[in-house]
Design a protein around this motif. Structure first.
Motif, PDB file in Angstrom:
ATOM      1  N   SER A  19     -11.566  -2.095  -1.375  1.00  0.00           N
ATOM      2  CA  SER A  19     -10.707  -0.973  -0.998  1.00  0.00           C
ATOM      3  C   SER A  19      -9.325  -1.163  -1.609  1.00  0.00           C
ATOM      4  CB  SER A  19     -10.576  -0.882   0.527  1.00  0.00           C
ATOM      5  OG  SER A  19     -11.843  -0.776   1.134  1.00  0.00           O
ATOM      6  N   VAL A  20      -8.741  -0.080  -2.108  1.00  0.00           N
ATOM      7  CA  VAL A  20      -7.392  -0.110  -2.673  1.00  0.00           C
ATOM      8  C   VAL A  20      -6.528   0.894  -1.910  1.00  0.00           C
ATOM      9  CG1 VAL A  20      -5.975   0.150  -4.734  1.00  0.00           C
ATOM     10  CG2 VAL A  20      -8.319  -0.684  -4.950  1.00  0.00           C
ATOM     11  N   ARG A  21      -5.414   0.441  -1.351  1.00  0.00           N
ATOM     12  CA  ARG A  21      -4.517   1.307  -0.594  1.00  0.00           C
ATOM     13  C   ARG A  21      -3.072   1.094  -1.056  1.00  0.00           C
ATOM     14  NH1 ARG A  21      -8.986   2.614   0.507  1.00  0.00           N
ATOM     15  NH2 ARG A  21      -9.920   2.962   2.575  1.00  0.00           N
ATOM     16  N   ARG A  22      -2.296   2.172  -1.013  1.00  0.00           N
ATOM     17  CA  ARG A  22      -0.877   2.106  -1.384  1.00  0.00           C
ATOM     18  C   ARG A  22      -0.054   1.812  -0.140  1.00  0.00           C
ATOM     19  NH1 ARG A  22       1.909   5.800  -5.709  1.00  0.00           N
ATOM     20  NH2 ARG A  22       4.138   5.456  -5.323  1.00  0.00           N
ATOM     21  N   ILE A  23       0.783   0.788  -0.209  1.00  0.00           N
ATOM     22  CA  ILE A  23       1.652   0.410   0.903  1.00  0.00           C
ATOM     23  C   ILE A  23       3.102   0.602   0.471  1.00  0.00           C
ATOM     24  CG2 ILE A  23       2.355  -1.422   2.495  1.00  0.00           C
ATOM     25  CD1 ILE A  23      -0.537  -0.579   2.888  1.00  0.00           C
ATOM     26  N   ALA A  24       3.825   1.432   1.198  1.00  0.00           N
ATOM     27  CA  ALA A  24       5.241   1.678   0.905  1.00  0.00           C
ATOM     28  C   ALA A  24       6.080   1.055   2.013  1.00  0.00           C
ATOM     29  CB  ALA A  24       5.503   3.178   0.795  1.00  0.00           C
ATOM     30  N   LEU A  25       6.652  -0.109   1.743  1.00  0.00           N
ATOM     31  CA  LEU A  25       7.520  -0.769   2.733  1.00  0.00           C
ATOM     32  C   LEU A  25       8.760   0.078   2.980  1.00  0.00           C
ATOM     33  CD1 LEU A  25       7.278  -4.442   1.414  1.00  0.00           C
ATOM     34  CD2 LEU A  25       5.883  -3.342   3.174  1.00  0.00           C
ATOM     35  N   ASP A  26       9.268   0.683   1.899  1.00  0.00           N
ATOM     36  CA  ASP A  26      10.335   1.676   1.983  1.00  0.00           C
ATOM     37  C   ASP A  26      10.283   2.480   0.695  1.00  0.00           C
ATOM     38  OD1 ASP A  26      11.692   0.203  -0.039  1.00  0.00           O
ATOM     39  OD2 ASP A  26      12.691  -1.020   1.481  1.00  0.00           O
ATOM     40  N   ALA A  27      11.298   3.292   0.436  1.00  0.00           N
ATOM     41  CA  ALA A  27      11.278   4.166  -0.743  1.00  0.00           C
ATOM     42  C   ALA A  27      11.303   3.387  -2.049  1.00  0.00           C
ATOM     43  CB  ALA A  27      12.461   5.128  -0.692  1.00  0.00           C
ATOM     44  N   HIS A  28      11.780   2.153  -2.010  1.00  0.00           N
ATOM     45  CA  HIS A  28      11.966   1.401  -3.248  1.00  0.00           C
ATOM     46  C   HIS A  28      11.012   0.220  -3.398  1.00  0.00           C
ATOM     47  CE1 HIS A  28      15.532   3.814  -3.276  1.00  0.00           C
ATOM     48  NE2 HIS A  28      16.013   3.213  -2.200  1.00  0.00           N
ATOM     49  N   ARG A  29      10.355  -0.162  -2.341  1.00  0.00           N
ATOM     50  CA  ARG A  29       9.451  -1.331  -2.412  1.00  0.00           C
ATOM     51  C   ARG A  29       8.051  -0.897  -2.000  1.00  0.00           C
ATOM     52  NH1 ARG A  29      11.801  -5.336   1.625  1.00  0.00           N
ATOM     53  NH2 ARG A  29      12.064  -3.388   2.751  1.00  0.00           N
ATOM     54  N   GLN A  30       7.212  -0.768  -3.009  1.00  0.00           N
ATOM     55  CA  GLN A  30       5.834  -0.341  -2.787  1.00  0.00           C
ATOM     56  C   GLN A  30       4.884  -1.250  -3.560  1.00  0.00           C
ATOM     57  OE1 GLN A  30       5.176   3.931  -3.228  1.00  0.00           O
ATOM     58  NE2 GLN A  30       7.382   4.277  -3.256  1.00  0.00           N
TER      59      GLN A  30
END
Length: 416
Positions: free
Chosen positions: A239-250
């Motif tokens: 599985s591949v998922r996008r994780i956005a810790l905040d607007a600048h760190r993903q």
């Protein structure tokens, strides 16, 4: 296999179960449990060497045959890997399906496969495992395929072998097609320029739990969750998922199939292309069940499997999970590249995210770029989520981004 448990006789050669093999033995019992099988009888024998023809001694073979005649068990389990000759001889002697360690893992994988690719990978593995067992046996395939070849002669055996080889070729071609599709997706991910974090480690260590906790924390989308269950090989599909810790760190988070000791060669070969995605990672998170008494052996299995896959020179953070079961203080760093935590504790997930961020974005800072109005770079920066501010000038846009020095190298020409 359905919801109803199969009843099994478990044959154990105790000379192979010294103290150094307790992890192997405990794991085999977990595999049996995960495969929805119930061991109703045990048969043990102590031998210094394995019988090359029947694995156990001829007297024990006869004894177990008499025991089987008085029961209706579905299958006989062997706690080690048999040769094709041993498997055929025992099946003939006992008139029961024989399932050694490799066959049990293959069966378990087959019940867990969900996607078309995983199903094809398992089919390829089972067919490759079946071929050697056909040699000298015309009855084996008959039982495997519902009896259509019972009583077949040598010509029929050769025909069956060609049919299987042809099917293996078809499956491999289909897997190559799916692999090309995955390569296209991987290239797209690289164009997006997001770092990749891969969850690796022993099966049932908590990889899927960590992925789901991150998804719940940063996405709040139930549909994106992956299956998590307290059993071996609860999930097989990558599985591949996008994780956005905040607007600048993903980053992109990849959850891979769990490892297990002595994973059958056919399975490593079948899943090789899927596991190749680990090589794309910028950071490996090795998830370890810290509460498991055999965690050191499991870490060694992970190391050996990575070596077989040719994975090297990728930064790794080892996460000892299930600290709550050990009543250990958590979260805390054991050393620079090792951390103790409980994946189900929100503060521990925040702690882990901070460590991941420091690894992926060690030199994060503000940069100003001057971008012409007809340049496509602005759309790319928006997509990556690193755009902070835009000021419109007469001849260009002055934009501020949040990125590390490594990423900025390819945009040096735009520096204001």
């Amino acid at each position: 296999m359905g919801n109803q448990e199969k009843e099994a006789v478990l044959v154990v050669l105790t000379s192979l179960q010294g103290k150094e093999n307790t992890a192997y033995w405990d794991e085999f019992l977990e595999l049996v449990k995960a495969a929805d099988m119930e061991v109703v009888m045990h048969a043990k024998q102590h031998m210094k060497t394995v019988n090359s023809a029947t694995y156990i001694g001829s007297g024990k073979v006869k004894e177990i045959k008499e025991m089987l005649e008085s029961t209706a068990v579905d299958v006989v389990l062997i706690d080690h890997v048999l040769t094709p000759l041993q498997s055929r001889n025992l099946e003939k002697a006992w008139n029961r399906p024989i399932m050694d360690r490799n066959a049990l893992i293959l069966e378990l994988f087959e019940t867990r496969a969900v996607t078309a690719e995983a199903k094809l990978q398992i089919e390829a593995a089972k067919l490759n495992a079946l071929l050697p067992k056909l040699v000298g046996s015309t009855s084996y395939l008959g039982r495997q395929s519902g009896g259509r070849n019972k009583g077949a002669g040598e010509k029929q055996l050769e025909l069956d072998r060609r049919v299987i080889k042809r099917r293996i070729g078809e499956v491999r071609n289909e897997l190559k097609r799916l692999e090309k599709q995955r390569a296209v997706r991987a290239a797209k991910r690289q164009r997006n320029d997001l770092p990749i974090v891969a969850l690796i480690g022993y099966t049932n260590a908590g990889k899927s739990t960590i992925m789901n906790q991150l998804l719940d924390r940063f996405q709040k989308k139930a549909a994106k969750q992956v299956l998590e269950k307290d059993m071996l090989f609860a999930t097989l599909d990558t599985s591949v998922r996008r994780i956005a810790l905040d607007a600048h760190r993903q980053f992109l988070l990849i959850d891979t199939v769990g490892f297990v000791s002595d994973l059958p060669h056919e399975l490593i070969e079948a899943f090789h292309s899927t596991l190749e995605q680990i090589k794309e990672a910028d950071l490996l998170l090795q998830i370890v069940d810290g509460a498991n008494p055999h965690y050191r052996e499991q870490m060694q299995v992970t190391s050996d499997t990575l070596q077989k896959l040719g994975v090297e020179n990728i930064a790794m953070l080892t996460v000892f999970n299930k600290a709550d079961r050990l009543q250990e203080k958590h979260p805390r760093c054991l050393r620079e590249d090792r951390v103790m935590l409980c994946a189900k504790a929100e503060k521990d997930i925040d702690f882990l995210c901070d460590l991941i961020s420091k690894r992926l974005y060690p030199l994060h800072q503000k940069w100003k770029l001057k971008i012409p109005y007809d340049d496509a770079l602005l759309a790319q920066l928006r997509k990556q989520g690193i755009l902070s501010e835009i000021h419109y000038l007469d001849d260009a846009m002055l934009v501020e981004i949040d990125a590390d020095a490594e990423r900025m190298r390819k945009w040096e020409a735009y520096l204001a």
